[in-house]
Scaffold this active site. Structure first.
Site, PDB file in Angstrom:
ATOM      1  N   GLY A   1      -6.203  -3.802  -7.773  1.00 54.60           N
ATOM      2  CA  GLY A   1      -7.314  -2.932  -7.414  1.00 54.60           C
ATOM      3  C   GLY A   1      -6.823  -1.584  -6.918  1.00 54.60           C
ATOM      4  O   GLY A   1      -7.449  -0.542  -7.164  1.00 54.60           O
TER       5      GLY A   1
ATOM      6  N   ASP B   1      -6.626  -8.229   4.736  1.00 58.58           N
ATOM      7  CA  ASP B   1      -5.869  -9.120   3.845  1.00 58.58           C
ATOM      8  C   ASP B   1      -5.332 -10.355   4.561  1.00 58.58           C
ATOM      9  O   ASP B   1      -4.736 -11.229   3.925  1.00 58.58           O
ATOM     10  CB  ASP B   1      -4.693  -8.355   3.214  1.00 58.58           C
ATOM     11  CG  ASP B   1      -5.177  -7.300   2.243  1.00 58.58           C
ATOM     12  OD1 ASP B   1      -6.310  -7.420   1.738  1.00 58.58           O
ATOM     13  OD2 ASP B   1      -4.423  -6.337   1.973  1.00 58.58           O
TER      14      ASP B   1
ATOM     15  N   ARG C   1     -14.198  -7.272 -10.290  1.00 60.88           N
ATOM     16  CA  ARG C   1     -14.300  -6.606  -8.979  1.00 60.88           C
ATOM     17  C   ARG C   1     -15.054  -5.279  -9.111  1.00 60.88           C
ATOM     18  O   ARG C   1     -14.910  -4.571 -10.103  1.00 60.88           O
ATOM     19  CB  ARG C   1     -12.893  -6.404  -8.395  1.00 60.88           C
ATOM     20  CG  ARG C   1     -12.214  -7.744  -8.127  1.00 60.88           C
ATOM     21  CD  ARG C   1     -10.827  -7.582  -7.592  1.00 60.88           C
ATOM     22  NE  ARG C   1     -10.812  -6.965  -6.277  1.00 60.88           N
ATOM     23  CZ  ARG C   1      -9.716  -6.545  -5.667  1.00 60.88           C
ATOM     24  NH1 ARG C   1      -8.531  -6.681  -6.274  1.00 60.88           N
ATOM     25  NH2 ARG C   1      -9.769  -6.004  -4.476  1.00 60.88           N
TER      26      ARG C   1
ATOM     27  N   SER D   1     -13.301   0.898   3.102  1.00 69.63           N
ATOM     28  CA  SER D   1     -12.288   0.653   2.080  1.00 69.63           C
ATOM     29  C   SER D   1     -11.296   1.802   1.988  1.00 69.63           C
ATOM     30  O   SER D   1     -11.665   2.943   1.698  1.00 69.63           O
ATOM     31  CB  SER D   1     -12.974   0.456   0.718  1.00 69.63           C
ATOM     32  OG  SER D   1     -12.022   0.549  -0.310  1.00 69.63           O
TER      33      SER D   1
ATOM     34  N   ARG E   1     -12.572 -14.763  -1.320  1.00 72.51           N
ATOM     35  CA  ARG E   1     -11.660 -15.438  -0.375  1.00 72.51           C
ATOM     36  C   ARG E   1     -12.374 -16.294   0.654  1.00 72.51           C
ATOM     37  O   ARG E   1     -11.765 -17.198   1.226  1.00 72.51           O
ATOM     38  CB  ARG E   1     -10.745 -14.403   0.301  1.00 72.51           C
ATOM     39  CG  ARG E   1      -9.695 -13.911  -0.671  1.00 72.51           C
ATOM     40  CD  ARG E   1      -8.713 -12.946  -0.057  1.00 72.51           C
ATOM     41  NE  ARG E   1      -7.668 -12.648  -1.023  1.00 72.51           N
ATOM     42  CZ  ARG E   1      -6.895 -11.567  -0.991  1.00 72.51           C
ATOM     43  NH1 ARG E   1      -7.048 -10.679  -0.029  1.00 72.51           N
ATOM     44  NH2 ARG E   1      -5.978 -11.388  -1.911  1.00 72.51           N
TER      45      ARG E   1
ATOM     46  N   SER F   1       0.833  -1.214   0.000  1.00 76.57           N
ATOM     47  CA  SER F   1       0.000   0.000   0.000  1.00 76.57           C
ATOM     48  C   SER F   1       0.862   1.256   0.000  1.00 76.57           C
ATOM     49  O   SER F   1       0.587   2.222  -0.725  1.00 76.57           O
ATOM     50  CB  SER F   1      -0.886   0.014   1.247  1.00 76.57           C
ATOM     51  OG  SER F   1      -1.766  -1.060   1.217  1.00 76.57           O
TER      52      SER F   1
ATOM     53  N   ARG G   1       1.394   4.295  -3.000  1.00 82.73           N
ATOM     54  CA  ARG G   1       1.170   5.707  -2.666  1.00 82.73           C
ATOM     55  C   ARG G   1       2.432   6.543  -2.861  1.00 82.73           C
ATOM     56  O   ARG G   1       2.354   7.715  -3.263  1.00 82.73           O
ATOM     57  CB  ARG G   1       0.638   5.817  -1.232  1.00 82.73           C
ATOM     58  CG  ARG G   1      -0.830   5.377  -1.137  1.00 82.73           C
ATOM     59  CD  ARG G   1      -1.175   4.902   0.244  1.00 82.73           C
ATOM     60  NE  ARG G   1      -2.578   4.579   0.419  1.00 82.73           N
ATOM     61  CZ  ARG G   1      -3.139   3.408   0.102  1.00 82.73           C
ATOM     62  NH1 ARG G   1      -2.423   2.455  -0.465  1.00 82.73           N
ATOM     63  NH2 ARG G   1      -4.427   3.186   0.319  1.00 82.73           N
TER      64      ARG G   1
HETATM   65  C1  S3P Z   1      -5.464  -1.493   0.060  1.00 84.20           C
HETATM   66  C2  S3P Z   1      -6.642  -1.554   0.740  1.00 84.20           C
HETATM   67  C3  S3P Z   1      -7.384  -2.808   0.980  1.00 84.20           C
HETATM   68  C4  S3P Z   1      -6.509  -4.042   0.772  1.00 84.20           C
HETATM   69  C5  S3P Z   1      -5.661  -3.954  -0.446  1.00 84.20           C
HETATM   70  C6  S3P Z   1      -4.787  -2.712  -0.430  1.00 84.20           C
HETATM   71  C7  S3P Z   1      -4.842  -0.177  -0.152  1.00 84.20           C
HETATM   72  O1  S3P Z   1      -8.466  -2.873   0.088  1.00 84.20           O
HETATM   73  O2  S3P Z   1      -7.329  -5.200   0.701  1.00 84.20           O
HETATM   74  O3  S3P Z   1      -4.819  -5.106  -0.544  1.00 84.20           O
HETATM   75  O4  S3P Z   1      -3.648  -0.112  -0.504  1.00 84.20           O
HETATM   76  O5  S3P Z   1      -5.532   0.826   0.025  1.00 84.20           O
HETATM   77  P1  S3P Z   1      -9.855  -2.109   0.413  1.00 84.20           P
HETATM   78  O6  S3P Z   1      -9.519  -0.753   0.770  1.00 84.20           O
HETATM   79  O7  S3P Z   1     -10.665  -2.180  -0.826  1.00 84.20           O
HETATM   80  O8  S3P Z   1     -10.437  -2.915   1.542  1.00 84.20           O
END
Ligand code: S3P
Length: 439
Positions: A92, A317, A120, A165, A348, A21, A25
């Site tokens: 995602g 996760d 998704r 989220s 999952r 993450s 960023r």
């Molecule tokens: C993430 C947020 C989570 C996580 C993903 C990474 C992020 O998803 O499951 O692996 O970097 O913001 P959600 O925010 O959709 O729950």
């Protein structure tokens, strides 16, 4: 395919790659500054490569030099229209964060992804962006491919999120950076807050208040961000696999260095502590606004628990690997309000329950829950389907460490989305894995 055998014991010191993450960023924020941002310890996985490719297409320059990554951006609002589609692959985070980041700049882009990402839901980002006036046309209203037409002089929104989220929150905050006024985003639970922390370390301002309904974030638009030197701490979600393996394999004693200990990411550690895990937290320090520590993990006899619902977001996760630990813990483990797991890289809840059942574990599941009854011994001998989901593959590789007969895992290619060196690192601490066969 890979065949995984029972391990004797796991031991030694291990460093694992940068947090996924934070890596995404760091690249995106670097692209939002004028000048050079350097990133040390970036996770060089397929997902992060997708974000690098995306910001390159939007006009930023990103290169690796002398072991660190350099990003030269064009400032907030400085993105240019990509010449080609933005291919987010399996990621995602790339898709949702980049959609938000470009939405308040008058450019258009087409987003595509692999089979899993294309299933998704993206309406969770499309809806708030449409409130600002951004036009997104998505397959069946929610799915990739998506064409996004960004707008100029966007007015900010006041948005109350229905889903917990961090990806949605980050998309809206990134959109708010180039809006005229204050963006307000309300979430029920504080989801991972790396966007907020990184914004502050890039010289930006954001205010977060805890309220009766959750957390409210206020972000001023049209802020100027300043390039930084970032060091990415190690990924606690990747670490969770080695933590679990060491807890399960008798006689194990491993130390994992520099793990990100951000409060919004350590739900798994809190839960395994409740289960009876012997984990020491040493050498605490702060790196780039994130707390980190070394974790010493020793083999432990675990007891089943009811996972507190308040911790779900902070370990979203880690449920696949927690269900593996639950399969060997004494008693029942209950996981509730986990419907978000159904819209991850695979469903999952279903992926884990199918594999665990094959291994003879007593599991029960529904739309938003899963319960696992622990057993003394895992018999093994099965071929487990990963559903091309990296965390399912890594979870069953861990379970195989303690199974009586070897377990074969259908594929391991997916692991490179988040942890390309997983197998090599696991062997370093003593795991018994066969040579990988090409699939
Ligand atoms: C993430 C947020 C989570 C996580 C993903 C990474 C992020 O998803 O499951 O692996 O970097 O913001 P959600 O925010 O959709 O729950």
């Amino acid at each position: 395919m890979i065949t995984v055998y029972k391990s004797k014991k796991l031991s030694g010191f291990i460093s694992i790659p940068g947090d996924k993450s934070i890596s995404h960023r760091a690249i995106i924020f670097g692209a939002l500054c004028v000048g050079r941002t350097t990133v040390r310890g970036l996770l060089e996985s397929e997902d992060v490569q997708r974000t690098i490719e995306a910001v390159r297409q939007l006009g930023a320059k990103v290169d690796k030099k002398d072991g660190k990554w350099e990003v030269y951006g064009f400032g907030v609002g400085g993105f240019t229209s990509p010449e080609n589609v933005i291919d987010c692959g399996n990621s995602g985070t790339t898709c949702r964060l980049i959609m938000g980041a470009i939405s308040t700049t008058p450019i258009s882009a087409i987003f595509v992804g692999d089979k899993s990402l294309s299933q998704r839901p993206m309406d969770r980002v499309i809806e708030p962006l449409s409130e600002i006036g951004v036009k997104c046309s998505a397959r069946n209203g929610s799915f990739l491919p998506i064409t996004l037409e960004g707008i100029s002089s966007a007015m900010p929104i006041d948005f109350v999120s229905k889903v917990d989220s961090a990806q949605v929150k980050s998309a809206i905050l990134l959109a708010g950076l180039n809006s005229r006024g204050t963006t307000k985003y309300v979430e029920r639970t504080l989801t991972r807050d790396h966007t907020e922390r990184m914004l502050i370390s890039f010289g930006g301002k954001i205010k977060t208040e805890k309220t009766a309904n959750g957390y409210t974030h206020y972000l001023e638009g049209l802020q100027e961000l300043k390039p930084q030197e970032i060091t990415v701490p190690s990924d606690p979600s990747s670490a969770s696999f080695f933590i679990a393996a060491a807890l399960m394999v008798e006689g194990s004693d491993i130390t994992i260095r520099n793990i990100c200990m951000n409060e919004t990411r350590i739900g798994f550690l809190k839960v395994v502590n409740k289960m009876g895990a012997r984990i020491e937290v040493n050498n605490k320090k702060t790196i780039c606004g994130e707390s980190v520590a070394d974790l010493r993990v020793k083999y432990s006899r675990l007891k089943g628990v009811k996972v507190p619902e308040s911790l779900v977001a902070s370990m979203i996760d880690e449920f696949p690997i927690l269900s593996v630990l639950a399969a060997l813990a004494e008693g029942k483990t209950e996981m509730n309000q986990i419907a978000e797991l159904k819209v991850k890289e695979s469903d999952r809840i279903v992926s884990m329950c199918k594999g665990l059942r094959q291994c003879g574990v007593d599991v029960n599941f529904g739309e938003d829950y899963m319960t696992v009854k622990g057993m003394k011994e895992i018999r093994g001998g099965q071929l487990i389907n990963t559903f091309n989901d990296h965390r399912i593959a890594m979870s069953f590789i861990c379970l195989a460490q303690v199974a009586q007969k070897p377990i074969t895992i259908s594929e391991t290619n997916s692991i490179s989305t988040s942890f390309p060196e997983f197998i090599e690192k696991f062997k370093e601490i003593g795991a018994n894995l066969s040579n990988q066969m090409n699939q």
